[in-house]
Design an enzyme around this catalytic site. Structure first.
Site, PDB file in Angstrom:
ATOM      1  N   HIS A   1      -0.824  -6.543   7.585  1.00  9.89           N
ATOM      2  CA  HIS A   1       0.262  -6.187   6.673  1.00  9.89           C
ATOM      3  C   HIS A   1       0.422  -4.667   6.645  1.00  9.89           C
ATOM      4  O   HIS A   1      -0.515  -3.912   6.914  1.00  9.89           O
ATOM      5  CB  HIS A   1      -0.052  -6.681   5.263  1.00  9.89           C
ATOM      6  CG  HIS A   1       0.052  -8.164   5.106  1.00  9.89           C
ATOM      7  ND1 HIS A   1       0.204  -8.765   3.877  1.00  9.89           N
ATOM      8  CD2 HIS A   1       0.035  -9.176   6.011  1.00  9.89           C
ATOM      9  CE1 HIS A   1       0.268 -10.068   4.029  1.00  9.89           C
ATOM     10  NE2 HIS A   1       0.165 -10.352   5.321  1.00  9.89           N
TER      11      HIS A   1
ATOM     12  N   GLU B   1       0.647  -2.599   4.157  1.00  7.37           N
ATOM     13  CA  GLU B   1      -0.231  -1.912   3.208  1.00  7.37           C
ATOM     14  C   GLU B   1      -1.634  -1.724   3.772  1.00  7.37           C
ATOM     15  O   GLU B   1      -2.235  -0.660   3.619  1.00  7.37           O
ATOM     16  CB  GLU B   1      -0.327  -2.698   1.892  1.00  7.37           C
ATOM     17  CG  GLU B   1       1.008  -2.913   1.203  1.00  7.37           C
ATOM     18  CD  GLU B   1       1.689  -4.217   1.560  1.00  7.37           C
ATOM     19  OE1 GLU B   1       2.382  -4.771   0.692  1.00  7.37           O
ATOM     20  OE2 GLU B   1       1.547  -4.693   2.709  1.00  7.37           O
TER      21      GLU B   1
ATOM     22  N   CYS C   1       1.264  -8.522  -1.683  1.00  2.56           N
ATOM     23  CA  CYS C   1       0.658  -9.839  -1.915  1.00  2.56           C
ATOM     24  C   CYS C   1      -0.726  -9.653  -2.546  1.00  2.56           C
ATOM     25  O   CYS C   1      -1.186  -8.523  -2.755  1.00  2.56           O
ATOM     26  CB  CYS C   1       0.532 -10.584  -0.587  1.00  2.56           C
ATOM     27  SG  CYS C   1      -0.683  -9.830   0.545  1.00  2.56           S
TER      28      CYS C   1
ATOM     29  N   CYS D   1      -3.162  -7.542  -0.360  1.00  2.00           N
ATOM     30  CA  CYS D   1      -2.852  -6.109  -0.341  1.00  2.00           C
ATOM     31  C   CYS D   1      -3.058  -5.466  -1.710  1.00  2.00           C
ATOM     32  O   CYS D   1      -3.524  -4.326  -1.796  1.00  2.00           O
ATOM     33  CB  CYS D   1      -1.439  -5.897   0.174  1.00  2.00           C
ATOM     34  SG  CYS D   1      -1.269  -6.393   1.908  1.00  2.00           S
TER      35      CYS D   1
END
Length: 154
Positions: free
Chosen positions: A46, A48, A76, A79
């Site tokens: 991801h 992040e 999410c 993260c």
């Protein structure tokens, strides 16, 4: 946030969900990330996480105190947890994520008193632009699926 939007646009160009993130400290970007889950075949790739990893490497340690993250879409649970564990001070979020957000929408991991660190969050930074890039991406995706379905019918 404009830099995070640039990362999101790069993700979209690569066929990834267009989420971008940057980590900033003392006015300097020390980490950048964009979604790479499809290309890397990695569910943890991801934006992040990528930005946090780069920032930690730049600082030579995992504690990102005095750092701020700018991310185009609400993180999410994975993260958000990483933001807490990395000791990030604040996260600026472009648009909430009603289906998977863990900072303000479904959960609020950033402010959970049971955890050893809390992260401030501000939602709505360049919200229209951040929402637009997501809506545009998914509209294109739906259009491609419709076109493939029509080709299959012929």
């Amino acid at each position: 946030m404009r830099e995070a939007l640039r990362e999101a646009a790069e993700a979209a160009a690569a066929g990834e969900i267009p989420i971008g993130a940057i980590v900033e400290r003392d006015g300097r970007i020390i980490g950048r990330g964009r979604n790479r889950t499809e290309g890397e075949k990695d569910p943890t790739a991801h934006a992040e996480i990528e930005a946090i990893r780069q920032a930690a490497k730049a600082l030579g340690g995992w504690r990102l105190t005095a750092c701020r993250m700018y991310v185009t879409t609400e993180p999410c649970a994975m993260c958000a947890g990483a933001l807490v564990l990395a000791r990030v001070d604040k996260v600026y979020i472009g648009t909430p994520n009603a289906k998977g957000g863990a900072c303000v929408s479904l959960y609020n991991l950033l402010r959970d008193d049971r955890l050893n660190h809390r992260v401030e969050a501000e939602v709505g930074v360049l919200r229209d632009e951040c929402e637009h890039i997501m809506k545009e991406f998914f509209a294109r995706l739906r259009s491609k699926k419709r076109a493939r379905a029509e080709d299959d019918d012929q």
